[in-house]
Motif scaffolding. Structure first.
Motif, PDB file in Angstrom:
ATOM      1  N   UNK A  30       0.839  -1.215   0.000  1.00  0.00           N
ATOM      2  CA  UNK A  30       0.000   0.000   0.000  1.00  0.00           C
ATOM      3  C   UNK A  30       0.868   1.256   0.000  1.00  0.00           C
ATOM      4  N   UNK A  31       1.957   1.215   0.750  1.00  0.00           N
ATOM      5  CA  UNK A  31       2.854   2.374   0.799  1.00  0.00           C
ATOM      6  C   UNK A  31       3.497   2.618  -0.564  1.00  0.00           C
ATOM      7  N   UNK A  32       3.909   1.547  -1.245  1.00  0.00           N
ATOM      8  CA  UNK A  32       4.502   1.697  -2.569  1.00  0.00           C
ATOM      9  C   UNK A  32       3.511   2.347  -3.538  1.00  0.00           C
ATOM     10  N   UNK A  72      -0.585   8.270   6.645  1.00  0.00           N
ATOM     11  CA  UNK A  72      -1.251   7.060   7.141  1.00  0.00           C
ATOM     12  C   UNK A  72      -0.591   5.815   6.549  1.00  0.00           C
ATOM     13  N   UNK A  73      -0.330   5.838   5.234  1.00  0.00           N
ATOM     14  CA  UNK A  73       0.320   4.687   4.601  1.00  0.00           C
ATOM     15  C   UNK A  73       1.710   4.453   5.176  1.00  0.00           C
ATOM     16  N   UNK A  80      10.100   7.385  -0.796  1.00  0.00           N
ATOM     17  CA  UNK A  80       9.251   8.371  -0.132  1.00  0.00           C
ATOM     18  C   UNK A  80       9.997   9.622   0.256  1.00  0.00           C
ATOM     19  N   UNK A  81      11.260   9.485   0.641  1.00  0.00           N
ATOM     20  CA  UNK A  81      12.017  10.647   1.102  1.00  0.00           C
ATOM     21  C   UNK A  81      12.286  11.642  -0.016  1.00  0.00           C
ATOM     22  N   UNK A 137       7.141  -1.941 -13.590  1.00  0.00           N
ATOM     23  CA  UNK A 137       7.900  -2.448 -12.447  1.00  0.00           C
ATOM     24  C   UNK A 137       7.145  -2.237 -11.142  1.00  0.00           C
ATOM     25  N   UNK A 138       6.550  -1.042 -10.986  1.00  0.00           N
ATOM     26  CA  UNK A 138       5.781  -0.787  -9.770  1.00  0.00           C
ATOM     27  C   UNK A 138       4.590  -1.717  -9.649  1.00  0.00           C
TER      28      UNK A 138
END
Length: 768
Positions: free
Chosen positions: A604-606, A628-629, A679-680, A697-698
């Motif tokens: 979910x974060x990806x 939240x993720x 994310x950073x 790829x994702x």
């Protein structure tokens, strides 16, 4: 003396990189001690005023002082009213009320106190009325315990009130037992009133304290968060030490354990901020400062948890360079700075950011520039990853250097916080209804507690134990939601009881006077509250001393020494048997679910991160959905670390998957680092021919992670049908043109690393 030539003097700040910039150093002729190491100078003794300031700012001072005031006023009132016999009941009421106290603003604290007093009133008078009827009494005890345990599903506030209500009910049983043993002519309901007076007095004091020191808990939580974050940064620095054949898995596990502590501290800080400043709306000046510090800690955590390339390969590529040592040193210094920032928040002092970290940042930038100028073909491919690492560290340095500037929050920052607590009766009923299944941990623990207390009551009646309600009290405090925690608490309870009994016997011999025993009981009660969260042996010893000295005021305390010990042993045995036999929550049997949750949260974060790069996302960079993720992913990783720690205390035949679990934790923590790096550095990118490859790829990584999580949840074997596709995509992503921009190079590198990690992740999942 030495036969070698003296080394030239160096800058004092440079000789001790991990010391604060203001720490003076003793310099012999070369600035070093006899062993060749830098030694700090003996600092002048702090003034009394400085010591008092630090003592007042200590995290436990406010809580300890509040309890001391409540107990001291109770003792003084009973002494002046010549009702010393009421001290034990009033003390127990104060203790029960303090156990049920939760962090909140004064309005929320008022509601909690009123609800808690209502529960206490019902519990005490129900015990008083049902006590003569054993069958009704034990049925009511079991049903009430089970129902109150389920209230924990509504949040920490209700869980604390439920535990305190069960404790108050047992205190009432002890009071009735003592009343019957003494043959007093005073009605038994007087004891119930005294318990409630003590609880109400502490509740009132708690509300007034919350109004007078409204923001102190927020500062304390933020200070703890930055201390834990500082230790995390220093542990992360160990990964950059360019040493071959290092046990990277052990370092990863230590980092994962500390990450769980950081996540816990972050959740506590969020709860403190949420309870005082609400869920939405623009913050004020004071709340803006706290929110800014909280979001800064979140950003530090994300950047520090990022991994831009496998550390073993970085070590091989830059083994003969100093660049990794400079990364390690800068991270360690920033860890020190975070710990110092935590101290300044706690002490409410200006934060002085020293020159050491600025210089270390500049040195790292020069080292990277030198490597780029050399254009070594063996290092060029990895220099991009080191540049991104340097960017992360520079961002941390920039925020630390400006933390003492503006006190507000940026206008574009999303200041909303997720509130998971129910706020309507329908939401509460739904939350409790979801727990009415044997698969629920709360259901299991509630049933276990109810049966354990019922068995304890039956044992007490069967052996006709004098003061036998200590069995129930011990069982209630020792029986934890899982066997590992129960086993640890059992050992601590027995050890603390033995120490407390020895101290009580000594105090009774040395100080037979009533005033002195009252003073010792007061000090012991204070010691219990100061140590009950992190030093349970000392807390048990303290509460044992307090209880026996108090009951010595209304009878013969010596006759309670052996019953206290025997009741403790019986209660511990019942709690251990209940945790072992009644729907035991073995961590190994649910480890597949915990690990599946980690993988699902990463997927979910990806998805959320890639939406920022595609430009699908609009609004603040750190919006609520993204946070939240990110928090769900870190919470899942922390839950896996805690589950494995609990497995270490379980019987050997239930620990068969322990090694596989730790291997999975190390791999999942590596995956978390790869995704955190995305994310950073996230930002919206324009259209590019690489977009199709990145999107494929994702999507492939998300699909593979979902498949691993699904197979883990269902306990099905892992399939590697997509392994060839994954490796082909990884190879295509790693084939980067020299003209590719930095952000797309980052995305391709991190996605390739995640794809390369999937086979090892499947292997670890198969072992589980």
């Amino acid at each position: 003396s030495t036969t070698t030539a003296p080394r030239p003097l160096r800058d004092r700040r440079e000789t001790m990189p991990c010391a604060p910039a203001w720490t003076p150093l003793i310099c012999r002729h070369d600035g070093r001690g006899h062993n060749g190491r830098d030694i700090p100078a003996r600092l002048p003794m702090p003034s009394i005023e400085s010591r008092l300031v630090r003592l007042w700012a200590h995290e436990k001072t406010s809580y300890g002082l509040r309890v001391f005031v409540a107990l001291a006023v109770a003792v003084l009132a009973c002494w002046l009213l010549q009702r010393v016999n009421a001290v034990p009941s009033v003390f127990l009421g104060i203790i029960a009320s303090a156990i049920g106290e939760t962090d909140d603003n004064w309005q929320g604290r008022t509601k909690s106190v009123l609800l808690m007093l209502a529960c206490f009133t019902v519990a005490t008078f129900a015990v008083l009325e049902l006590y003569p009827f054993p069958w009704l009494f034990v049925a009511g005890l079991a049903l009430t315990t089970f129902g109150l345990t389920l209230l924990g599903a509504l949040g920490e506030r209700y869980a604390s009130i439920a535990q305190a209500t069960v404790t108050m009910a047992i205190y009432m049983m002890i009071g009735i037992d003592q009343h019957a043993a003494s043959g007093s002519a005073v009605p038994a309901w007087h004891g119930a009133v005294q318990l409630l007076i003590g609880a109400a007095w502490y509740g009132l004091l708690s509300v007034l304290w919350a109004a007078a020191f409204a923001n102190r808990p927020v500062r304390e939580r933020l200070a703890r968060l930055f201390r834990e974050l500082g230790l995390y940064l220093r542990l992360k620095a160990n990964l950059f030490e360019p040493v071959r054949k290092v046990d990277e898995q052990a370092q990863r596990l230590a980092l994962a354990e500390q990450n769980a502590k950081v996540v816990t501290a972050m959740n506590a800080a969020k709860t403190a901020i949420l309870s005082r400043f609400g869920r939405s709306g623009r913050p004020g000046v004071q709340s803006g400062l706290y929110l800014r510090l909280y979001y800064m800690a979140q950003d530090f955590h994300e950047r520090a948890s990022s991994s831009h390339y496998p550390y073993a390969q970085l070590t091989e590529a830059f083994f003969h360079s100093d660049v990794l040592y400079r990364c390690q040193r800068l991270l360690a210094l920033q860890g020190k700075a975070c710990a110092a920032l935590g101290d300044t928040i706690r002490l409410r002092q200006p934060f002085a950011y020293g020159e050491l970290t600025r210089q270390a940042t500049a040195d790292l930038a020069e080292s990277l520039a030198f490597l780029r100028a050399r254009s070594d073909p063996a290092q060029l491919r990895l220099l991009g990853s080191l540049d991104l690492l340097g960017s992360n560290l520079s961002s941390i340095e920039r925020q630390l250097s400006t933390v003492g500037g503006t006190s507000g929050t940026p206008e574009e920052l999303d200041t909303r916080l997720r509130d998971t607590n129910p706020h309507t009766l329908r939401e509460m009923a739904t939350r409790i209804g979801q727990q009415l299944t044997p698969t629920s941990l709360l259901f299991r623990h509630g049933l276990r507690m109810a049966v354990a207390l019922t068995i304890g009551y039956a044992v007490m009646k069967a052996i006709h134990a004098d003061n036998g309600f200590w069995i129930l009290l011990t069982t209630a405090f020792v029986c934890r939601p899982n066997y590992g925690a129960t086993r640890l608490r059992l050992v601590q309870r027995v050890a603390g009881t033995l120490v407390g009994l020895g101290l009580t016997w000594a105090f009774m011999q040395l100080f037979p006077s009533q005033p002195m025993q009252l003073l010792l009981a007061l000090v012991a009660a204070l010691g219990f509250f100061i140590t009950r969260t992190d030093r349970y042996v000392a807390a048990t010893a303290s509460i044992t001393v307090m209880a026996l000295l108090c009951f010595n005021l209304i009878g013969d305390g010596y006759v309670l020494l052996w019953p206290r010990l025997s009741d403790t042993l019986v209660g511990c045995a019942i709690a251990a048997a209940a945790s072992f036999l009644i729907l035991p929550d073995w961590q190994g049997r649910r480890l597949h679910l915990v690990t599946a949750n980690v993988i699902s949260a990463c997927a979910r974060y990806l998805t959320e991160v890639l939406s920022h790069y595609r430009g699908d996302h609009r609004g603040p960079r750190d919006d609520l959905g993204y946070r939240i993720a990110r928090r769900d992913m870190h919470n899942a990783d922390a839950a896996l670390s805690v589950a494995l720690s609990n497995m270490l205390r379980e019987p050997g035949h239930f620990r068969g998957k322990l090694d596989a679990g730790f291997r999975f934790l190390a791999l999942s923590n590596t995956l978390l680092g790869y995704l955190s790096a995305l994310g950073a550095h996230r930002t919206a990118l324009g259209e590019h021919p690489d977009d199709a490859l990145i999107a494929n790829a994702g999507a492939q990584i998300g699909q593979s992670l979902d498949a691993i999580a699904t197979a883990l949840s269902a306990r099905q074997p892992q399939t590697d049908g997509d392994a060839e596709t994954e490796q082909a995509l990884a190879a295509a992503l790693e084939n980067i043109d020299d003209g590719t921009d930095e952000k797309r190079r980052l995305i391709r590198t991190q996605l390739a690393l995640a794809l390369r990690l999937l086979p090892a992740l499947r292997g670890a999942a198969t072992q589980l």
